[in-house]
Write a protein that holds these residues in place. Structure first.
Motif, PDB file in Angstrom:
ATOM      1  N   ARG A 137      46.042  -2.255  22.619  1.00 44.45           N
ATOM      2  CA  ARG A 137      44.512  -2.035  21.514  1.00 44.45           C
ATOM      3  C   ARG A 137      43.868  -0.715  22.901  1.00 44.45           C
ATOM      4  O   ARG A 137      43.353  -0.140  22.195  1.00 44.45           O
ATOM      5  CB  ARG A 137      44.099  -2.891  21.382  1.00 44.45           C
ATOM      6  N   ALA A 138      43.427  -1.515  24.346  1.00 45.04           N
ATOM      7  CA  ALA A 138      42.652  -0.548  24.778  1.00 45.04           C
ATOM      8  C   ALA A 138      43.335   0.558  25.515  1.00 45.04           C
ATOM      9  O   ALA A 138      42.870   1.928  25.352  1.00 45.04           O
ATOM     10  CB  ALA A 138      42.682  -1.231  26.527  1.00 45.04           C
ATOM     11  N   VAL A 139      44.836   0.857  25.108  1.00 43.79           N
ATOM     12  CA  VAL A 139      45.515   2.470  25.362  1.00 43.79           C
ATOM     13  C   VAL A 139      45.143   3.572  24.539  1.00 43.79           C
ATOM     14  O   VAL A 139      44.273   3.991  24.459  1.00 43.79           O
ATOM     15  CB  VAL A 139      47.366   2.704  25.677  1.00 43.79           C
ATOM     16  N   ALA A 140      45.844   2.306  22.920  1.00 41.61           N
ATOM     17  CA  ALA A 140      44.877   3.020  21.746  1.00 41.61           C
ATOM     18  C   ALA A 140      43.360   3.980  21.871  1.00 41.61           C
ATOM     19  O   ALA A 140      42.851   5.348  21.688  1.00 41.61           O
ATOM     20  CB  ALA A 140      45.187   2.048  20.666  1.00 41.61           C
ATOM     21  N   GLY A 183      42.300   7.767  21.761  1.00 39.56           N
ATOM     22  CA  GLY A 183      42.104   8.325  20.593  1.00 39.56           C
ATOM     23  C   GLY A 183      42.779   8.057  19.785  1.00 39.56           C
ATOM     24  O   GLY A 183      43.881   8.521  18.962  1.00 39.56           O
ATOM     25  N   PHE A 184      43.957   7.171  19.967  1.00 38.60           N
ATOM     26  CA  PHE A 184      45.254   6.759  19.547  1.00 38.60           C
ATOM     27  C   PHE A 184      45.048   6.066  18.057  1.00 38.60           C
ATOM     28  O   PHE A 184      44.965   4.943  18.623  1.00 38.60           O
ATOM     29  CB  PHE A 184      46.634   6.839  20.351  1.00 38.60           C
ATOM     30  N   ALA A 185      46.511   5.626  17.338  1.00 41.83           N
ATOM     31  CA  ALA A 185      46.043   4.954  16.283  1.00 41.83           C
ATOM     32  C   ALA A 185      46.927   4.045  16.806  1.00 41.83           C
ATOM     33  O   ALA A 185      47.982   3.591  18.008  1.00 41.83           O
ATOM     34  CB  ALA A 185      46.650   5.074  15.551  1.00 41.83           C
ATOM     35  N   HIS A 186      46.635   2.340  16.397  1.00 42.29           N
ATOM     36  CA  HIS A 186      47.725   1.294  17.175  1.00 42.29           C
ATOM     37  C   HIS A 186      48.090   0.234  15.727  1.00 42.29           C
ATOM     38  O   HIS A 186      47.575  -0.260  15.170  1.00 42.29           O
ATOM     39  CB  HIS A 186      46.541   0.753  17.753  1.00 42.29           C
TER      40      HIS A 186
END
Ligand code: DC
Length: 202
Positions: free
Chosen positions: A20-23, A27-30
Protein backbone atom coordinates in the motif's frame (compact mmCIF):
# COMPACT_ATOMS: atom_id res chain seq x y z
CA UNK A 1 3.43 3.07 -19.02
CA UNK A 2 2.99 -0.39 -17.47
CA UNK A 3 5.25 -1.13 -14.51
CA UNK A 4 4.62 -4.02 -12.11
CA UNK A 5 5.80 -4.38 -8.54
CA UNK A 6 5.30 -7.97 -7.30
CA UNK A 7 5.33 -8.43 -3.53
CA UNK A 8 5.10 -11.94 -2.10
CA UNK A 9 5.55 -13.51 1.30
CA UNK A 10 3.90 -15.55 4.06
CA UNK A 11 0.90 -14.39 6.10
CA UNK A 12 1.34 -11.28 8.28
CA UNK A 13 4.91 -10.54 7.15
CA UNK A 14 3.99 -6.93 6.38
CA UNK A 15 3.65 -7.23 2.60
CA UNK A 16 0.22 -5.57 2.53
CA UNK A 17 1.49 -2.52 4.42
CA UNK A 18 4.57 -2.29 2.21
CA UNK A 19 2.47 -2.75 -0.95
CA UNK A 20 0.00 0.00 0.00
CA UNK A 21 2.79 2.42 0.89
CA UNK A 22 4.71 1.75 -2.35
CA UNK A 23 1.53 2.22 -4.40
CA UNK A 24 0.75 5.49 -2.62
CA UNK A 25 4.30 6.81 -3.02
CA UNK A 26 4.49 6.20 -6.79
CA UNK A 27 0.79 6.72 -7.60
CA UNK A 28 0.41 3.08 -8.71
CA UNK A 29 -2.76 1.01 -8.38
CA UNK A 30 -2.71 -1.70 -5.69
CA UNK A 31 -4.28 -5.16 -5.66
CA UNK A 32 -4.24 -7.31 -2.52
CA UNK A 33 -4.59 -10.66 -4.31
CA UNK A 34 -5.28 -12.43 -0.99
CA UNK A 35 -8.72 -10.80 -1.16
CA UNK A 36 -9.53 -12.79 -4.32
CA UNK A 37 -8.88 -16.04 -2.44
CA UNK A 38 -10.58 -14.77 0.71
CA UNK A 39 -13.72 -13.76 -1.21
CA UNK A 40 -13.71 -17.16 -2.98
CA UNK A 41 -13.11 -19.00 0.32
CA UNK A 42 -15.88 -17.06 2.03
CA UNK A 43 -18.39 -18.23 -0.59
CA UNK A 44 -17.40 -21.86 0.00
CA UNK A 45 -18.28 -21.57 3.71
CA UNK A 46 -21.94 -21.86 2.74
CA UNK A 47 -21.28 -24.92 0.59
CA UNK A 48 -20.59 -23.32 -2.81
CA UNK A 49 -18.14 -25.27 -4.94
CA UNK A 50 -14.70 -23.50 -4.94
CA UNK A 51 -14.33 -23.33 -8.72
CA UNK A 52 -17.87 -21.95 -9.22
CA UNK A 53 -17.18 -19.46 -6.42
CA UNK A 54 -13.99 -18.24 -8.13
CA UNK A 55 -15.67 -18.03 -11.54
CA UNK A 56 -18.59 -16.03 -10.14
CA UNK A 57 -16.42 -13.52 -8.25
CA UNK A 58 -17.26 -9.85 -8.80
CA UNK A 59 -15.24 -6.74 -7.93
CA UNK A 60 -17.67 -5.75 -5.17
CA UNK A 61 -17.10 -9.12 -3.41
CA UNK A 62 -13.60 -7.88 -2.55
CA UNK A 63 -15.14 -5.14 -0.44
CA UNK A 64 -17.12 -7.39 1.92
CA UNK A 65 -16.29 -6.45 5.51
CA UNK A 66 -15.92 -10.02 6.83
CA UNK A 67 -12.96 -11.16 4.71
CA UNK A 68 -10.40 -10.71 7.51
CA UNK A 69 -11.69 -13.39 9.89
CA UNK A 70 -9.53 -16.44 10.79
CA UNK A 71 -12.18 -18.80 9.31
CA UNK A 72 -12.15 -17.01 5.99
CA UNK A 73 -8.32 -16.98 6.00
CA UNK A 74 -8.22 -20.78 6.35
CA UNK A 75 -10.93 -21.22 3.71
CA UNK A 76 -8.90 -18.94 1.39
CA UNK A 77 -5.79 -21.06 1.88
CA UNK A 78 -7.80 -24.24 1.12
CA UNK A 79 -9.40 -22.96 -2.11
CA UNK A 80 -6.03 -21.51 -3.15
CA UNK A 81 -4.66 -25.05 -3.44
CA UNK A 82 -7.18 -25.90 -6.20
CA UNK A 83 -5.51 -25.34 -9.62
CA UNK A 84 -8.85 -24.47 -11.37
CA UNK A 85 -9.51 -21.77 -8.78
CA UNK A 86 -6.10 -20.21 -9.45
CA UNK A 87 -6.70 -20.44 -13.20
CA UNK A 88 -10.06 -18.66 -12.86
CA UNK A 89 -8.36 -15.74 -11.09
CA UNK A 90 -5.32 -15.47 -13.38
CA UNK A 91 -6.48 -13.17 -16.20
CA UNK A 92 -7.89 -10.56 -13.83
CA UNK A 93 -4.58 -10.36 -11.96
CA UNK A 94 -2.45 -10.21 -15.12
CA UNK A 95 -4.62 -7.47 -16.64
CA UNK A 96 -4.43 -5.50 -13.40
CA UNK A 97 -0.62 -5.88 -13.34
CA UNK A 98 -0.16 -4.42 -16.82
CA UNK A 99 -2.63 -1.54 -16.54
CA UNK A 100 -1.43 1.92 -17.52
CA UNK A 101 0.21 3.93 -14.77
CA UNK A 102 1.84 1.11 -12.77
CA UNK A 103 0.56 -1.54 -10.39
CA UNK A 104 1.58 -3.19 -7.14
CA UNK A 105 0.24 -6.69 -6.46
CA UNK A 106 0.84 -8.55 -3.23
CA UNK A 107 0.26 -12.26 -2.64
CA UNK A 108 2.09 -15.58 -2.74
CA UNK A 109 2.81 -16.29 -6.42
CA UNK A 110 2.96 -12.84 -8.03
CA UNK A 111 6.68 -12.89 -8.85
CA UNK A 112 6.75 -16.58 -9.74
CA UNK A 113 3.52 -17.24 -11.70
CA UNK A 114 1.28 -14.19 -12.19
CA UNK A 115 3.99 -11.69 -13.23
CA UNK A 116 7.26 -13.53 -13.85
CA UNK A 117 8.42 -10.45 -15.83
CA UNK A 118 7.57 -7.89 -13.12
CA UNK A 119 9.97 -4.95 -13.11
CA UNK A 120 10.44 -5.27 -9.32
CA UNK A 121 10.00 -8.37 -7.15
CA UNK A 122 10.14 -8.31 -3.38
CA UNK A 123 9.77 -11.23 -0.98
CA UNK A 124 8.78 -9.97 2.47
CA UNK A 125 9.34 -12.30 5.43
CA UNK A 126 9.55 -12.23 9.23
CA UNK A 127 9.95 -14.89 11.90
CA UNK A 128 6.87 -16.88 12.94
CA UNK A 129 6.83 -15.20 16.37
CA UNK A 130 7.00 -11.69 14.97
CA UNK A 131 4.26 -12.41 12.45
CA UNK A 132 1.99 -14.00 15.07
CA UNK A 133 2.53 -11.03 17.42
CA UNK A 134 1.55 -8.58 14.67
CA UNK A 135 -1.49 -10.61 13.60
CA UNK A 136 -2.66 -11.03 17.21
CA UNK A 137 -2.55 -7.25 17.72
CA UNK A 138 -4.48 -6.67 14.49
CA UNK A 139 -7.15 -9.29 15.36
CA UNK A 140 -7.57 -7.93 18.90
CA UNK A 141 -7.92 -4.40 17.56
CA UNK A 142 -10.73 -5.71 15.40
CA UNK A 143 -12.51 -7.28 18.37
CA UNK A 144 -11.50 -10.95 17.96
CA UNK A 145 -10.97 -12.95 21.15
CA UNK A 146 -7.91 -15.09 20.50
CA UNK A 147 -4.45 -15.75 21.94
CA UNK A 148 -0.86 -15.96 20.74
CA UNK A 149 -0.72 -19.77 20.48
CA UNK A 150 -3.91 -19.96 18.46
CA UNK A 151 -2.75 -17.25 16.05
CA UNK A 152 0.69 -18.86 15.68
CA UNK A 153 -0.85 -22.28 14.95
CA UNK A 154 -3.20 -20.68 12.44
CA UNK A 155 -0.38 -18.91 10.57
CA UNK A 156 1.79 -22.03 10.54
CA UNK A 157 -1.03 -24.22 9.20
CA UNK A 158 -1.72 -21.73 6.43
CA UNK A 159 1.97 -21.27 5.52
CA UNK A 160 2.49 -25.04 5.44
CA UNK A 161 -0.49 -25.51 3.11
CA UNK A 162 0.46 -22.50 0.94
CA UNK A 163 4.09 -23.67 0.63
CA UNK A 164 3.45 -27.39 0.09
CA UNK A 165 0.73 -27.19 -2.57
CA UNK A 166 1.64 -28.22 -6.12
CA UNK A 167 -0.10 -25.24 -7.78
CA UNK A 168 1.88 -21.99 -7.49
CA UNK A 169 3.35 -22.62 -4.03
CA UNK A 170 4.56 -19.80 -1.80
CA UNK A 171 8.27 -19.29 -2.57
CA UNK A 172 10.54 -16.41 -3.53
CA UNK A 173 11.20 -15.89 -7.24
CA UNK A 174 14.88 -16.46 -8.09
CA UNK A 175 15.29 -12.76 -8.83
CA UNK A 176 13.28 -11.42 -5.85
CA UNK A 177 14.87 -9.03 -3.35
CA UNK A 178 14.43 -10.43 0.17
CA UNK A 179 13.07 -8.07 2.83
CA UNK A 180 13.15 -9.60 6.32
CA UNK A 181 11.03 -7.32 8.51
CA UNK A 182 11.64 -9.23 11.79
CA UNK A 183 13.96 -6.59 13.22
CA UNK A 184 12.69 -3.68 11.15
CA UNK A 185 10.02 -1.13 11.88
CA UNK A 186 7.49 -0.62 9.15
CA UNK A 187 8.91 2.74 8.01
CA UNK A 188 12.31 1.15 7.37
CA UNK A 189 10.72 -1.71 5.42
CA UNK A 190 8.72 0.76 3.33
CA UNK A 191 11.82 2.92 2.67
CA UNK A 192 13.75 -0.14 1.46
CA UNK A 193 10.92 -1.17 -0.85
CA UNK A 194 10.58 2.36 -2.26
CA UNK A 195 14.34 2.49 -2.87
CA UNK A 196 14.18 -0.76 -4.89
CA UNK A 197 11.36 0.56 -7.06
CA UNK A 198 13.05 3.95 -7.52
CA UNK A 199 16.28 2.22 -8.60
CA UNK A 200 14.43 0.26 -11.27
CA UNK A 201 12.49 3.31 -12.50
CA UNK A 202 15.67 5.29 -13.12
O1 DC B 1 -2.57 -12.67 1.88
P1 DC B 1 -3.75 -13.29 2.64
O2 DC B 1 -3.37 -13.75 4.01
O3 DC B 1 -4.95 -12.42 2.61
O4 DC B 1 -4.11 -14.60 1.77
C1 DC B 1 -5.12 -15.51 2.14
C2 DC B 1 -4.82 -16.88 1.53
O5 DC B 1 -4.96 -16.79 0.11
C3 DC B 1 -3.40 -17.40 1.75
O6 DC B 1 -3.32 -18.23 2.89
C4 DC B 1 -3.08 -18.15 0.50
C5 DC B 1 -3.97 -17.56 -0.56
N1 DC B 1 -3.26 -16.73 -1.54
C6 DC B 1 -2.65 -17.38 -2.59
O7 DC B 1 -2.63 -18.60 -2.63
N2 DC B 1 -2.07 -16.66 -3.58
C7 DC B 1 -2.05 -15.32 -3.54
N3 DC B 1 -1.49 -14.64 -4.54
C8 DC B 1 -2.64 -14.63 -2.45
C9 DC B 1 -3.23 -15.38 -1.45
Amino acid sequence: MAFTVAIDGPAAAGKGTVARAVARHFGFAHLDTGLLYRATGRRTLDGTDPVSAAEALRAEDLEADDLRTPDVAQAASRVAAVPEVRRALLDFQRAFARREGGAVLDGRDIGTVICPDAEVKLFVTATDDVRATRRLKELRENGFKTDFDEVLADLRARDARDSARAAAPLKPADDAVLLDTSQMDIDTAVDRAIAEVARRLR
